[in-house]
Design a protein around this motif. Structure first.
Motif, PDB file in Angstrom:
ATOM      1  N   LEU A 126     -72.150 -72.982 -72.870  1.00  0.00           N
ATOM      2  CA  LEU A 126     -71.522 -73.335 -71.617  1.00  0.00           C
ATOM      3  C   LEU A 126     -71.198 -72.091 -70.815  1.00  0.00           C
ATOM      4  O   LEU A 126     -70.982 -71.016 -71.367  1.00  0.00           O
ATOM      5  CB  LEU A 126     -70.217 -74.105 -71.872  1.00  0.00           C
ATOM      6  CG  LEU A 126     -70.335 -75.467 -72.534  1.00  0.00           C
ATOM      7  CD1 LEU A 126     -68.953 -76.037 -72.819  1.00  0.00           C
ATOM      8  CD2 LEU A 126     -71.128 -76.415 -71.666  1.00  0.00           C
ATOM      9  N   GLY A 127     -71.112 -72.284 -69.537  1.00  0.00           N
ATOM     10  CA  GLY A 127     -70.666 -71.237 -68.644  1.00  0.00           C
ATOM     11  C   GLY A 127     -69.573 -71.794 -67.748  1.00  0.00           C
ATOM     12  O   GLY A 127     -69.210 -72.964 -67.839  1.00  0.00           O
ATOM     13  N   ILE A 128     -69.067 -70.951 -66.896  1.00  0.00           N
ATOM     14  CA  ILE A 128     -68.033 -71.363 -65.952  1.00  0.00           C
ATOM     15  C   ILE A 128     -68.702 -71.695 -64.632  1.00  0.00           C
ATOM     16  O   ILE A 128     -69.365 -70.850 -64.030  1.00  0.00           O
ATOM     17  CB  ILE A 128     -66.980 -70.251 -65.774  1.00  0.00           C
ATOM     18  CG1 ILE A 128     -66.307 -69.979 -67.111  1.00  0.00           C
ATOM     19  CG2 ILE A 128     -65.960 -70.642 -64.713  1.00  0.00           C
ATOM     20  CD1 ILE A 128     -65.419 -68.749 -67.122  1.00  0.00           C
TER      21      ILE A 128
ATOM     22  N   GLU B 167     -64.779 -71.407 -76.546  1.00  0.00           N
ATOM     23  CA  GLU B 167     -65.091 -69.990 -76.343  1.00  0.00           C
ATOM     24  C   GLU B 167     -66.344 -69.874 -75.486  1.00  0.00           C
ATOM     25  O   GLU B 167     -67.371 -70.468 -75.792  1.00  0.00           O
ATOM     26  CB  GLU B 167     -65.314 -69.307 -77.688  1.00  0.00           C
ATOM     27  CG  GLU B 167     -65.564 -67.828 -77.555  1.00  0.00           C
ATOM     28  CD  GLU B 167     -65.742 -67.155 -78.904  1.00  0.00           C
ATOM     29  OE1 GLU B 167     -66.828 -67.307 -79.496  1.00  0.00           O
ATOM     30  OE2 GLU B 167     -64.794 -66.491 -79.352  1.00  0.00           O
ATOM     31  N   ILE B 168     -66.232 -69.094 -74.422  1.00  0.00           N
ATOM     32  CA  ILE B 168     -67.347 -68.847 -73.520  1.00  0.00           C
ATOM     33  C   ILE B 168     -67.684 -67.360 -73.602  1.00  0.00           C
ATOM     34  O   ILE B 168     -66.813 -66.512 -73.423  1.00  0.00           O
ATOM     35  CB  ILE B 168     -66.975 -69.185 -72.052  1.00  0.00           C
ATOM     36  CG1 ILE B 168     -66.426 -70.607 -71.928  1.00  0.00           C
ATOM     37  CG2 ILE B 168     -68.156 -68.947 -71.113  1.00  0.00           C
ATOM     38  CD1 ILE B 168     -67.397 -71.697 -72.254  1.00  0.00           C
ATOM     39  N   LYS B 169     -68.934 -67.060 -73.913  1.00  0.00           N
ATOM     40  CA  LYS B 169     -69.371 -65.652 -73.940  1.00  0.00           C
ATOM     41  C   LYS B 169     -69.777 -65.270 -72.518  1.00  0.00           C
ATOM     42  O   LYS B 169     -70.658 -65.881 -71.925  1.00  0.00           O
ATOM     43  CB  LYS B 169     -70.565 -65.456 -74.870  1.00  0.00           C
ATOM     44  CG  LYS B 169     -70.224 -65.664 -76.320  1.00  0.00           C
ATOM     45  CD  LYS B 169     -69.415 -64.510 -76.842  1.00  0.00           C
ATOM     46  CE  LYS B 169     -69.239 -64.678 -78.334  1.00  0.00           C
ATOM     47  NZ  LYS B 169     -68.318 -63.765 -78.920  1.00  0.00           N
TER      48      LYS B 169
ATOM     49  N   TYR C 281     -61.642 -67.803 -73.187  1.00  0.00           N
ATOM     50  CA  TYR C 281     -61.182 -69.017 -73.850  1.00  0.00           C
ATOM     51  C   TYR C 281     -60.703 -70.020 -72.827  1.00  0.00           C
ATOM     52  O   TYR C 281     -59.747 -69.772 -72.093  1.00  0.00           O
ATOM     53  CB  TYR C 281     -60.092 -68.687 -74.876  1.00  0.00           C
ATOM     54  CG  TYR C 281     -60.609 -67.684 -75.873  1.00  0.00           C
ATOM     55  CD1 TYR C 281     -61.508 -68.073 -76.861  1.00  0.00           C
ATOM     56  CD2 TYR C 281     -60.265 -66.342 -75.792  1.00  0.00           C
ATOM     57  CE1 TYR C 281     -62.034 -67.146 -77.749  1.00  0.00           C
ATOM     58  CE2 TYR C 281     -60.778 -65.418 -76.678  1.00  0.00           C
ATOM     59  CZ  TYR C 281     -61.666 -65.837 -77.652  1.00  0.00           C
ATOM     60  OH  TYR C 281     -62.191 -64.921 -78.520  1.00  0.00           O
ATOM     61  N   ALA C 282     -61.394 -71.153 -72.781  1.00  0.00           N
ATOM     62  CA  ALA C 282     -61.091 -72.226 -71.846  1.00  0.00           C
ATOM     63  C   ALA C 282     -60.430 -73.373 -72.619  1.00  0.00           C
ATOM     64  O   ALA C 282     -60.975 -73.835 -73.626  1.00  0.00           O
ATOM     65  CB  ALA C 282     -62.375 -72.714 -71.180  1.00  0.00           C
ATOM     66  N   TYR C 283     -59.275 -73.812 -72.165  1.00  0.00           N
ATOM     67  CA  TYR C 283     -58.541 -74.909 -72.799  1.00  0.00           C
ATOM     68  C   TYR C 283     -58.856 -76.190 -72.042  1.00  0.00           C
ATOM     69  O   TYR C 283     -58.442 -76.345 -70.890  1.00  0.00           O
ATOM     70  CB  TYR C 283     -57.034 -74.614 -72.801  1.00  0.00           C
ATOM     71  CG  TYR C 283     -56.707 -73.457 -73.700  1.00  0.00           C
ATOM     72  CD1 TYR C 283     -56.241 -73.672 -74.983  1.00  0.00           C
ATOM     73  CD2 TYR C 283     -56.921 -72.142 -73.289  1.00  0.00           C
ATOM     74  CE1 TYR C 283     -55.984 -72.604 -75.830  1.00  0.00           C
ATOM     75  CE2 TYR C 283     -56.667 -71.083 -74.131  1.00  0.00           C
ATOM     76  CZ  TYR C 283     -56.199 -71.317 -75.392  1.00  0.00           C
ATOM     77  OH  TYR C 283     -55.962 -70.265 -76.240  1.00  0.00           O
TER      78      TYR C 283
END
Length: 163
Positions: free
Chosen positions: A24-26, A99-101, A109-111
């Protein structure tokens, strides 16, 4: 003495293990009044660790403590209650964050919104002496699925356009 390992532990927790191996990405991200939020590439709304802490009226180290407890073989009552809240809302998560690299190799870290709402609910009603008035106020404001729509509107994300 042998140099071989005869038995590996069934769980080898790392301090910050991610929510599986999702790629995943943002998609969109913004910070408003110290609350970092965004939407992942799969449409999952999220808050940052510090954003979640601010929303709940706790220090960011408290949220970090929840992360650390989450994978322990013996759960703290706080983590157990937050898991129960998540399950009561019809969801389940392996970890409290995804966790997004990032391109730089740094982990982010996305909650997810379901975790944020459960932690907010915990600090609004179930934390005993640690109940936070800020959490109560924000829970009332964002209760239920409203957090999802709130994040979408704040970052200018249209879920229907993403499909």
């Amino acid at each position: 003495m042998s140099n071989t390992i005869s038995k590996l532990p069934s769980i080898m927790p790392s301090k910050m293990s991610g929510q599986g191996s999702l790629d995943l990405g943002i998609n969109k991200q913004i910070e408003i009044d110290g609350v970092g939020m965004g939407v992942l590439s799969d449409g999952t709304p999220f808050l940052t660790l510090r954003g979640l802490a601010r929303l709940c009226g706790v220090n960011h180290s408290v949220i970090q403590g929840i992360n650390d407890e989450w994978s322990q073989p013996v759960q703290q009552s706080r983590s157990l209650r937050i898991r129960e809240i998540i399950i009561s809302h019809g969801d389940a998560v392996e970890h409290p964050y995804i966790e997004i690299k990032q391109r730089s190799g740094v982990a982010f870290y996305a909650y997810p919104d379901v975790v944020c709402l459960a932690i907010l609910e915990y600090y609004s009603f179930d934390a005993g002496a640690n109940i936070k008035e800020e959490a109560k106020k924000n829970y009332r404001l964002l209760a239920g699925k409203a957090l999802r729509e709130f994040i979408y509107s704040q970052v200018g994300y249209d879920p229907s356009a993403a499909k």
